[in-house]
Design an enzyme around this catalytic site. Structure first.
Site, PDB file in Angstrom:
ATOM      1  CE  LYS A 272      -1.623   2.655   3.082  1.00  0.00           C
ATOM      2  NZ  LYS A 272      -1.423   3.939   2.361  1.00  0.00           N
TER       3      LYS A 272
ATOM      4  CD  GLU B 118      13.563   0.498   8.967  1.00  0.00           C
ATOM      5  OE1 GLU B 118      14.032   1.533   9.470  1.00  0.00           O
ATOM      6  OE2 GLU B 118      14.138  -0.597   9.034  1.00  0.00           O
TER       7      GLU B 118
ATOM      8  CB  CYS C 160      13.517   8.670   7.624  1.00  0.00           C
ATOM      9  SG  CYS C 160      14.419   7.637   6.466  1.00  0.00           S
TER      10      CYS C 160
ATOM     11  CD  GLU D 134      10.898  12.870  11.187  1.00  0.00           C
ATOM     12  OE1 GLU D 134       9.820  12.407  11.593  1.00  0.00           O
ATOM     13  OE2 GLU D 134      11.677  12.246  10.425  1.00  0.00           O
TER      14      GLU D 134
HETATM   15  P1  NAD Z   1       2.438   8.373   8.217  1.00  0.00           P
HETATM   16  O1  NAD Z   1       2.826   7.556   9.359  1.00  0.00           O
HETATM   17  O2  NAD Z   1       1.367   9.382   8.362  1.00  0.00           O
HETATM   18  O3  NAD Z   1       1.975   7.455   6.973  1.00  0.00           O
HETATM   19  C1  NAD Z   1       2.753   6.408   6.465  1.00  0.00           C
HETATM   20  C2  NAD Z   1       1.866   5.399   5.784  1.00  0.00           C
HETATM   21  O4  NAD Z   1       0.999   4.811   6.739  1.00  0.00           O
HETATM   22  C3  NAD Z   1       0.963   5.957   4.692  1.00  0.00           C
HETATM   23  O5  NAD Z   1       0.893   5.035   3.618  1.00  0.00           O
HETATM   24  C4  NAD Z   1      -0.387   6.061   5.381  1.00  0.00           C
HETATM   25  O6  NAD Z   1      -1.480   5.984   4.487  1.00  0.00           O
HETATM   26  C5  NAD Z   1      -0.351   4.837   6.272  1.00  0.00           C
HETATM   27  N1  NAD Z   1      -1.236   4.903   7.446  1.00  0.00           N
HETATM   28  C6  NAD Z   1      -1.661   6.003   8.118  1.00  0.00           C
HETATM   29  N2  NAD Z   1      -2.423   5.640   9.174  1.00  0.00           N
HETATM   30  C7  NAD Z   1      -2.485   4.290   9.178  1.00  0.00           C
HETATM   31  C8  NAD Z   1      -3.104   3.319  10.035  1.00  0.00           C
HETATM   32  N3  NAD Z   1      -3.835   3.673  11.096  1.00  0.00           N
HETATM   33  N4  NAD Z   1      -2.926   2.004   9.754  1.00  0.00           N
HETATM   34  C9  NAD Z   1      -2.168   1.624   8.701  1.00  0.00           C
HETATM   35  N5  NAD Z   1      -1.578   2.494   7.847  1.00  0.00           N
HETATM   36  C10 NAD Z   1      -1.727   3.815   8.077  1.00  0.00           C
HETATM   37  O7  NAD Z   1       3.789   9.021   7.782  1.00  0.00           O
HETATM   38  P2  NAD Z   1       4.038  10.146   6.725  1.00  0.00           P
HETATM   39  O8  NAD Z   1       3.657  11.463   7.273  1.00  0.00           O
HETATM   40  O9  NAD Z   1       3.431   9.711   5.434  1.00  0.00           O
HETATM   41  O10 NAD Z   1       5.624  10.016   6.595  1.00  0.00           O
HETATM   42  C11 NAD Z   1       6.492  10.735   7.369  1.00  0.00           C
HETATM   43  C12 NAD Z   1       7.194   9.861   8.377  1.00  0.00           C
HETATM   44  O11 NAD Z   1       7.801   8.709   7.795  1.00  0.00           O
HETATM   45  C13 NAD Z   1       8.332  10.618   9.030  1.00  0.00           C
HETATM   46  O12 NAD Z   1       8.356  10.438  10.414  1.00  0.00           O
HETATM   47  C14 NAD Z   1       9.564  10.006   8.397  1.00  0.00           C
HETATM   48  O13 NAD Z   1      10.735  10.189   9.099  1.00  0.00           O
HETATM   49  C15 NAD Z   1       9.153   8.587   8.247  1.00  0.00           C
HETATM   50  N6  NAD Z   1      10.004   7.867   7.293  1.00  0.00           N
HETATM   51  C16 NAD Z   1      10.843   6.889   7.752  1.00  0.00           C
HETATM   52  C17 NAD Z   1      11.681   6.209   6.896  1.00  0.00           C
HETATM   53  C18 NAD Z   1      12.604   5.108   7.378  1.00  0.00           C
HETATM   54  O14 NAD Z   1      12.973   4.245   6.593  1.00  0.00           O
HETATM   55  N7  NAD Z   1      12.997   5.071   8.622  1.00  0.00           N
HETATM   56  C19 NAD Z   1      11.657   6.509   5.535  1.00  0.00           C
HETATM   57  C20 NAD Z   1      10.807   7.510   5.103  1.00  0.00           C
HETATM   58  C21 NAD Z   1       9.967   8.173   5.993  1.00  0.00           C
END
Ligand code: NAD
Length: 488
Positions: free
Chosen positions: A180, A254, A289, A392
């Site tokens: 997804k 992650e 990230c 962050e």
């Molecule tokens: P987010 O957590 O809002 O969303 C990430 C994903 O989760 C999206 O696909 C979203 O649709 C899905 N999602 C949201 N709520 C959900 C739920 N209740 N159940 C299942 N899935 C759900 O994150 P974001 O704002 O899209 O991304 C930013 C964050 O991601 C930052 O904290 C960033 O640092 C982190 N990030 C980490 C890495 C890594 O590899 N460590 C890489 C990239 C981004």
């Protein structure tokens, strides 16, 4: 400059069928560089997710029965196809989230590298004979097995890199997948689904559903999904773990970071400052990230470092992501920009010194004037325990902090709840060894080394940066579980 801004029709990919509609409604995709709607994105409802998981479940027996060398062959082919179509995947990545073209090309190369790396693992998964005492006439051995259906949830900042980090090792290990991506980034993965087919991976092995939190939740709680691999923020990770707790389902997380970069007076400052400034401000406008967003600088070199940072930043321009002169791309949505600007305001109230940026640029071209840009922003003398020192930003904001002793530097670096990456610049090898063991982070990178570009090395976090690893043998074994066998 003529740029092709056309986007593909987006589908849900379920059991080899490309569906133009989903029961979750429609999202209108907006190009962050212009603020214009690009096209509809079908969203998967729970019944679509159920169909995708059903298809993956049905395909599992077939994929598992393939010889590992055959799985390796089609995954290698997939990597070759990614290389063949690299320019198009990079173009679509720009249209997905507005990242600069200069950034999207290396990210696609990283995905292709990870793909060929994990293709190489597919026929090298081995167990261990642990006991063979002839007198007891008993044989014991371990056998790594795939989980079955794996649910993969991607965030919007780098879906193509996550494909290499998650999808390919899951497949190499013999799992089938429902993936997804975020509804904010549908285009590059749409193209990749065509390559999955072309590579000869049978229908149902890789399924793709687009959507937001409801779609992700339906995937996590589906009883036939045996493992979850998630990239995103800590708040979502907590919800996912709560869901996983209901059925004691394992997950790899992650998450975000607030990574420290500690600069000692003997550092090669030309490299240290340039790498730090470009990776925090120029990498996806700070939406990375593992970026070193806290630059922790020894007092003796602080002023010199601040001057060097400001000289670099003065040459960084926001603008059209396809323009080679653009270093600072837009942030992903209007709401993200509001959130970042509000954090910048609060940082000034908290006493941090605004040294550069902090606003929406006033020099944008007519086409980009409604895009979601934030000037590259630098704060000096940031207090380690302030909001800016702890949370962050996920935007183009670099914080400078001072230290006097090595102990102080370590204490500041370790003072957040995150622990994804830590960076160190010094020529003193004894100091390097001390810091490598003292820094609370999933990875420590010294004198310009960087995470993720090397697929052979495990990547992941501690603390609220998550757990589990991607990359290397560790990243493969996240998608395998060990069965113990004893034969009398
Ligand atoms: P987010 O957590 O809002 O969303 C990430 C994903 O989760 C999206 O696909 C979203 O649709 C899905 N999602 C949201 N709520 C959900 C739920 N209740 N159940 C299942 N899935 C759900 O994150 P974001 O704002 O899209 O991304 C930013 C964050 O991601 C930052 O904290 C960033 O640092 C982190 N990030 C980490 C890495 C890594 O590899 N460590 C890489 C990239 C981004």
């Amino acid at each position: 400059m003529t740029v092709d801004l056309s986007v593909p029709v987006v589908h849900l990919h379920i059991g080899g069928e490309a569906r133009t509609g989903g029961s979750g409604g429609v999202h209108q995709h907006v190009y962050p560089a212009t603020g214009e709607v690009q096209g509809p994105v079908p969203l998967a409802g729970p019944d679509d997710v159920d169909a995708a998981v059903g298809a993956a479940h049905q395909a599992y027996a077939q994929w598992r029965a393939w010889r590992p060398s055959e799985r390796a062959r089609v995954l290698r082919r997939l990597g070759e196809l990614m290389e063949r179509d690299a320019a198009e995947i990079a173009r679509l990545s720009v249209l997905d989230n507005g990242m600069s073209a200069g950034m999207s090309q290396p990210l696609v190369a990283i995905m292709a590298n990870w793909t060929s790396y994990y293709a190489g693992w597919a026929d090298k998964v081995e167990g261990r004979v642990t006991s063979f005492p002839a007198n007891q006439r008993e044989l014991g051995y371990s056998m790594p097995e795939p989980y079955g259906v794996v649910g993969i949830i991607l965030t919007w900042n780098g879906p193509v890199v996550s494909v290499g980090m998650k999808l390919i090792p899951a497949l190499a290990a013999g799992n089938t997948v429902v993936m997804k991506p975020s509804e904010l980034t549908p285009y590059a993965t749409e193209h990749l689904m065509g390559l999955v087919k072309e590579a000869g991976i049978p229908d149902g092995i890789v399924n793709l559903v687009l959507g937001g939190p409801e779609t992700g939740d339906a995937l996590v709680r589906h009883p036939l999904v045996n493992k979850v691999s998630f990239t995103g923020g800590p708040a979502t990770a907590r919800k996912i773990l709560t869901r996983c707790a209901e059925s004691l389902k394992p997950a790899v997380l992650e998450l975000g970071g607030k990574s420290a970069n500690v600069l000692f007076p003997d550092a090669d400052l030309d490299t240290a400052v340039a790498v730090n400034a470009f990776s925090v401000l120029g990498t996806l406008a700070g939406q990375g990230c593992a970026i070193p967003s806290r630059m922790i600088v020894h007092n003796d070199i602080y002023d010199d470092v601040a001057d060097r940072v400001l000289a670099i930043v003065s040459g960084m321009r926001c603008g059209d992501p396809f323009d080679p002169a653009t270093l600072i791309s837009p942030v992903v949505t209007r709401e993200a920009r509001q959130r970042i600007l509000a954090m910048i305001d609060r940082a000034q109230t908290d006493g941090a010194k605004l040294l550069a940026g902090g606003r929406v640029p006033d020099y944008l071209s007519r086409e980009c004037s409604d895009g979601f840009f934030v000037e590259p922003t630098v704060f000096g003398d940031v207090e380690p325990d302030s909001e800016l020192g702890q949370i962050e930003v996920f935007g183009p904001v670099l914080s400078l902090m001072r230290f006097e002793t090595e102990e102080q530097a370590i204490a500041i670096a370790n003072s957040t709840e995150y622990g994804l990456a830590a960076y160190v610049y010094t020529k003193d090898i004894d100091r390097v060894q001390r810091l490598v063991s003292a820094l609370d982070a999933g990875g420590v990178y010294v004198n310009g080394a960087s995470p993720v570009t090397g697929c052979e090395l495990a990547f992941g976090g501690v603390g609220i940066s998550g757990y589990g690893r991607e990359g290397g043998e560790e990243g493969l074994f996240e998608f395998l579980r060990t069965k113990a066998v004893g034969i009398a």
